[in-house]
Motif scaffolding. Sequence first.
Motif, PDB file in Angstrom:
ATOM      1  N   UNK A 124       0.844  -1.189   0.000  1.00 10.25           N
ATOM      2  CA  UNK A 124       0.000   0.000   0.000  1.00 10.25           C
ATOM      3  C   UNK A 124       0.879   1.238   0.000  1.00 10.25           C
ATOM      4  N   UNK A 125       0.435   2.260  -0.716  1.00 10.31           N
ATOM      5  CA  UNK A 125       1.197   3.503  -0.792  1.00 10.31           C
ATOM      6  C   UNK A 125       0.275   4.694  -0.591  1.00 10.31           C
ATOM      7  N   UNK A 126       0.835   5.742  -0.013  1.00 13.17           N
ATOM      8  CA  UNK A 126       0.117   7.005   0.017  1.00 13.17           C
ATOM      9  C   UNK A 126      -0.032   7.513  -1.416  1.00 13.17           C
ATOM     10  N   UNK A 127      -1.126   8.176  -1.702  1.00 11.46           N
ATOM     11  CA  UNK A 127      -1.368   8.668  -3.056  1.00 11.46           C
ATOM     12  C   UNK A 127      -0.234   9.560  -3.554  1.00 11.46           C
ATOM     13  N   UNK A 128       0.367  10.309  -2.646  1.00 12.61           N
ATOM     14  CA  UNK A 128       1.394  11.273  -3.026  1.00 12.61           C
ATOM     15  C   UNK A 128       2.686  10.623  -3.507  1.00 12.61           C
ATOM     16  N   UNK A 129       2.869   9.323  -3.225  1.00 10.10           N
ATOM     17  CA  UNK A 129       4.129   8.671  -3.603  1.00 10.10           C
ATOM     18  C   UNK A 129       3.934   7.526  -4.591  1.00 10.10           C
ATOM     19  N   UNK A 130       2.691   7.218  -4.934  1.00 10.40           N
ATOM     20  CA  UNK A 130       2.420   6.119  -5.862  1.00 10.40           C
ATOM     21  C   UNK A 130       3.148   6.347  -7.185  1.00 10.40           C
ATOM     22  N   UNK A 131       3.792   5.293  -7.636  1.00  7.86           N
ATOM     23  CA  UNK A 131       4.524   5.375  -8.896  1.00  7.86           C
ATOM     24  C   UNK A 131       5.941   5.871  -8.745  1.00  7.86           C
TER      25      UNK A 131
END
Length: 125
Positions: A59-66
Amino acid sequence: QLHLKESGGGSVQAGGSLSLSCVLSGDTDSLCNMAWFRQDPENEREGVAHMYTIGGSPAYADSVKGRFTISRLKNVLYLQMLDLEPEDTGMYYCAADPKCLPFSKRLDQSAYHSWGQGTQVTVSS
């Protein structure tokens, strides 16, 4: 008892990359959750990335996805950070807990009982 120690922080320019490591020692056999959090002086600690030791998707925070990738090799937890932005600046902490957390709690700092001391990441524009 569990001990966690982070390393790998530093100062980079925007667009650069860093790789953080967290060495876990002690009672590591019972762990289910491993995660990275970050905090800057003006904000609360926020969850960045999580993985279960038993498998499944991270799982990732939206701000760091990718841009960020969490991984683990034996008792070392990693956070590969690419294309860093000034907003990524902060103290980065690894955390672990033996109780398998529901999806909604994986990036919730209150669910974790073991923490490292942190490693500072500074990204300049």
